[in-house]
Design an enzyme around this catalytic site. Structure first.
Site, PDB file in Angstrom:
ATOM      1  N   HIS A  26       0.850  -1.191   0.000  1.00 40.58           N
ATOM      2  CA  HIS A  26       0.000   0.000   0.000  1.00 40.58           C
ATOM      3  C   HIS A  26       0.886   1.243   0.000  1.00 40.58           C
ATOM      4  CE1 HIS A  26      -3.968   1.962   1.282  1.00 40.58           C
ATOM      5  NE2 HIS A  26      -3.121   2.928   0.984  1.00 40.58           N
ATOM      6  N   GLU A 208     -10.668   3.584   7.086  1.00 37.00           N
ATOM      7  CA  GLU A 208      -9.596   4.413   7.661  1.00 37.00           C
ATOM      8  C   GLU A 208     -10.254   5.446   8.581  1.00 37.00           C
ATOM      9  OE1 GLU A 208      -7.628   6.861   4.810  1.00 37.00           O
ATOM     10  OE2 GLU A 208      -5.948   7.347   6.131  1.00 37.00           O
ATOM     11  N   ASP A 286       2.110   4.011   2.659  1.00 35.52           N
ATOM     12  CA  ASP A 286       1.027   4.847   2.105  1.00 35.52           C
ATOM     13  C   ASP A 286       1.563   6.001   1.242  1.00 35.52           C
ATOM     14  OD1 ASP A 286      -1.618   5.381   1.595  1.00 35.52           O
ATOM     15  OD2 ASP A 286      -2.021   6.376   3.497  1.00 35.52           O
TER      16      ASP A 286
HETATM   17 ZN   LIG Z   1      -3.609   4.886   0.574  1.00 39.88          ZN
END
Ligand SMILES: [Zn+2]
Length: 348
Positions: A26, A208, A286
């Protein structure tokens, strides 16, 4: 598990992190742009609104809060116009990952952010593919792509993105994703159905900030095979049980969660509880350069939370949850296990 295994011989965590072969599942291409690359591309295209010296740009680029992060992200996206720009970014990203002993990465590409500016998908894919092949040859790192669109932009953006992927996407596209501001996922059932019918994995961001309901939608409506972030599942024990039973991987990024205020303090991060619950948690960066982190940094943070055994488990989980072929997965798992053995870490 060998109960007589010696305790950690070498307390040097950074060396352990360095030695473990890692995968990233990710990480966003655009959110991995270093300040130096932004400076180069902004100069190349005379982009306005970006500081004129590298020193000024570096301090402007540093993460302060989420609105500023969005400003930096948009400026970075805006500098990507030609095939050579995408090739430059992807090669820099691959080099940085490789330098951390990352062997394989599935990289999100904000494809719709480029399509909406009139950049053809072919320009994006040709650029990143060139870099992917060069990186594999030069550094041995394997990259795969996950094009995505923002959930808050509506069905038309999703349709344009999936059509572009199905028309111009290379073989190295392994999945299809949705990111942006978490929104109901129901409207995207058909689009994800098309992506899955073409053999792409369903890899949405969910849970999230949006609560467990978004994860349920991701599973039931989009047929999610892995959940991006997913930390909100801990608010729903039945959902945790379901994910554990099906071993659906959850890609966690602690620094990102702090930066976006999904979690207030690192001490409150649910990563240890998620591992304890039996979830197949993977560790990821991320938007590394924009959050001032990288995958090695995330491993260091995770070590403080779950120790060496937990760290090895996270490394193994990343390999298990990847779309690498079986043979390569076995190789990497064996390599992780041999590093663990060298450090006297029990593999659970
Ligand atoms: Zn992301």
């Amino acid at each position: 598990m060998d109960q007589t295994a010696p305790t950690l011989v070498d307390p040097s965590v950074s060396q352990l992190v360095r030695d473990l072969p890692k995968v990233e599942l990710h990480v966003h291409l655009e959110g991995s742009m270093p300040a130096e690359t932004l400076f180069e591309l902004a100069g190349r295209h005379r982009v306005e609104g970006v500081p004129g010296t590298l020193e000024e740009l570096r301090s402007w680029y540093a993460f302060t809060d989420f609105p500023h992060f969005v400003e930096v992200y948009l400026a970075s996206v805006h500098t990507l116009r030609e095939e050579a720009d995408f090739a430059l970014l992807a090669s820099v990203v691959a080099e940085r990952l490789s330098a951390q002993n990352v062997r394989y990465a599935e990289v999100h590409v904000s494809l719709y952010a480029h399509l909406m500016r009139g950049v053809p998908a072919k320009v994006v894919f040709d650029g990143i593919e060139r870099a992917r092949m060069d990186a594999e040859r030069e550094h041995g790192i394997q990259l795969r792509w996950i094009p995505d669109f923002p959930a808050d932009f509506g069905v038309e953006s999703a349709e344009r993105t999936v059509e572009a992927v199905l028309r111009d996407g290379p073989q190295s596209v392994v999945g299809f994703g949705v990111g942006g501001v978490e929104s109901p996922l129901g409207p995207y059932a058909e689009v994800f159905g098309r992506a899955r019918a073409a053999g792409l994995a369903s890899l949405p961001h969910a849970g999230e900030h949006g609560g467990p309901v978004r994860v349920l939608e991701a599973l039931d409506v989009l047929g999610a095979e892995r959940i991006g972030h997913g930390i909100d599942v801990m608010k729903d024990p039945a959902l945790v049980e379901r994910l554990v039973a099906a071993q659906v991987p959850v890609d966690v990024s602690p620094t990102s969660n702090i930066c976006t205020r999904a979690v207030d303090r690192i001490e409150e991060h649910p990563l240890p509880a998620m591992l304890d619950a039996g979830l197949l948690v993977t560790l990821n960066s991320d938007d590394p350069t924009m959050f001032g982190s990288d995958l090695s940094g995330e491993y260091g943070i995770a070590h403080d939370m779950v120790g060496s055994e937990g760290l090895v488990r996270l490394a193994r989980n990343g390999v298990e949850a990847s779309y690498l072929g079986v043979a390569r997965r076995r190789e990497l798992l064996a390599e992780i296990d041999s590093v663990a053995a060298r450090y006297g870490i029990a593999v659970s």
